[in-house]
Design an enzyme around this catalytic site. Structure first.
Site, PDB file in Angstrom:
ATOM      1  CB  VAL A 164      -0.962  -0.007   1.214  1.00 15.50           C
ATOM      2  CG1 VAL A 164      -0.206   0.221   2.515  1.00 15.50           C
ATOM      3  CG2 VAL A 164      -2.064   1.021   1.054  1.00 15.50           C
ATOM      4  CE1 TYR A 165       3.177   1.370   4.644  1.00 16.80           C
ATOM      5  CE2 TYR A 165       5.394   0.543   4.374  1.00 16.80           C
ATOM      6  CZ  TYR A 165       4.279   0.728   5.157  1.00 16.80           C
ATOM      7  OH  TYR A 165       4.280   0.296   6.471  1.00 16.80           O
ATOM      8  CB  SER A 166       4.198   5.532  -2.484  1.00 15.29           C
ATOM      9  OG  SER A 166       4.629   6.490  -1.543  1.00 15.29           O
TER      10      SER A 166
END
Length: 327
Positions: free
Chosen positions: A60-62
């Site tokens: 989900v990060y960036s």
């Protein structure tokens, strides 16, 4: 750099883990404070030079860019690092773009491996508990990823209630499925509620802790002042920072931290991190430096030795909090 064995995995990991949520780029919606490729590469390369071999990211990060950057920068060094990622938080708008269903795990693991440019991850963690998917189903899917697909070596949990983690471990034992080998939870000087149940459970089960936000998303670095309006980009764009900290009792902790740090000739961030490393249940706090000088400063913490009185003084101002970080 100092190293430790990551619980029953047998993996040798540095006492610091680079949290890769800071990598992505300012045009990533919801992650405007993150670094683009070139600046991320500088952080990763310098961490590697300092002996840090443990890197933690998430799908989900960036919106996947963090994994892509990590995979690109660390290509050719895969056998020299311990690579971790996570699954479970929303990665799209569709009904199956979140949670821990078999469909979502299998699809997102395949995507993570492609982003990371590898055929396996050392540690695959569920980002949060899924109230809609029975834990038996979750563990069967994850066990297949380890035993059949050979795309994952070890499994880990992240912030949840202690009863949920105990249920997971019991279910694995009862059904002969893979166990969670690590716990990545919210734990720092300004938030110590994990000491009540989760950490004692992990200690009893021989499961190491990988604290996220050991510096309180920057709150424990000395950059914020009581009754002063925060002006940092992180504060303005990170919705969780203001919600989780900035209570009067949090500033009591931060001000004591600064007092003791000054006496010891350290930066507050170095001392806060040294406190985390000093805890016997902690394997590797997860740090997210966004500048090289931050990384250099934090690396010093692995060699700081605290006295019993230092720990007592640092912990004395703490007051109980509502449970945070399970969302």
């Amino acid at each position: 750099m100092r190293y430790t064995t990551l619980g029953s995995t047998g993996l040798k990991v540095s006492r610091l883990c680079i949290g890769c949520m800071s990598f992505g780029g300012p045009d990533a919606e919801g992650f405007e404070w993150t670094l683009g490729y070139d600046d991320s590469k500088k952080i990763i390369d310098r961490a590697f030079d300092l002996g840090i071999n443990f890197f933690d990211t998430a799908d989900v990060y960036s919106n996947g860019r963090s994994e892509q950057i990590v995979g690109r920068v660390l290509q050719g060094r895969r056998n020299d690092i311990v690579l971790a990622t996570k699954v479970g938080l929303p990665t799209g708008d569709g009904p199956d773009d979140r949670g821990l269903s078999r469909k979502h795990i299998k699809r997102n693991l395949k995507r993570s491996l492609a982003n990371l440019r590898t055929d396996r991850v050392d540690l695959y963690q569920i980002h949060r508990w899924d109230y809609n998917t029975p834990i038996e189903n979750v563990l069967r899917t994850l066990t297949d990823a380890v035993r059949k697909d050979r795309a994952v070596d070890h499994l880990g949990g992240s912030s949840m209630w202690a009863w949920q983690f105990a249920k997971s471990l019991h279910t694995s034992d009862r059904l002969g499925l893979e166990r969670f080998k690590t716990m990545q939870n919210h734990y720092n000087l300004a938030y110590r509620e994990e000491e009540r149940e989760m950490i004692p459970l992990c200690r009893d089960e021989g499961i190491p802790i990988l604290p996220w936000s050991p510096l309180g998303r920057g709150f424990l670095t000395g950059k914020y002042r009581r009754r002063a309006k925060p002006a940092s980009i992180r504060y303005k764009t990170d919705a969780y920072l203001g919600k989780r900290y900035f209570r009067p009792e949090d500033f009591d902790v931060a001000e004591r931290l600064e007092e003791v740090a000054k006496e010891k000739g350290l930066k507050p961030a170095q001392l806060a991190l040294a406190w985390s490393i000093s805890k016997k249940d902690v394997a590797a706090p997860i740090i997210g430096p966004t500048r090289l000088e931050q990384l250099e400063e934090l690396a010093v913490a692995v060699d700081v030795r605290l006295k019993v009185d230092d720990v007592r003084r640092l912990e004395e101002p703490y007051r109980p909090h509502p449970v945070m970080g399970h969302e």
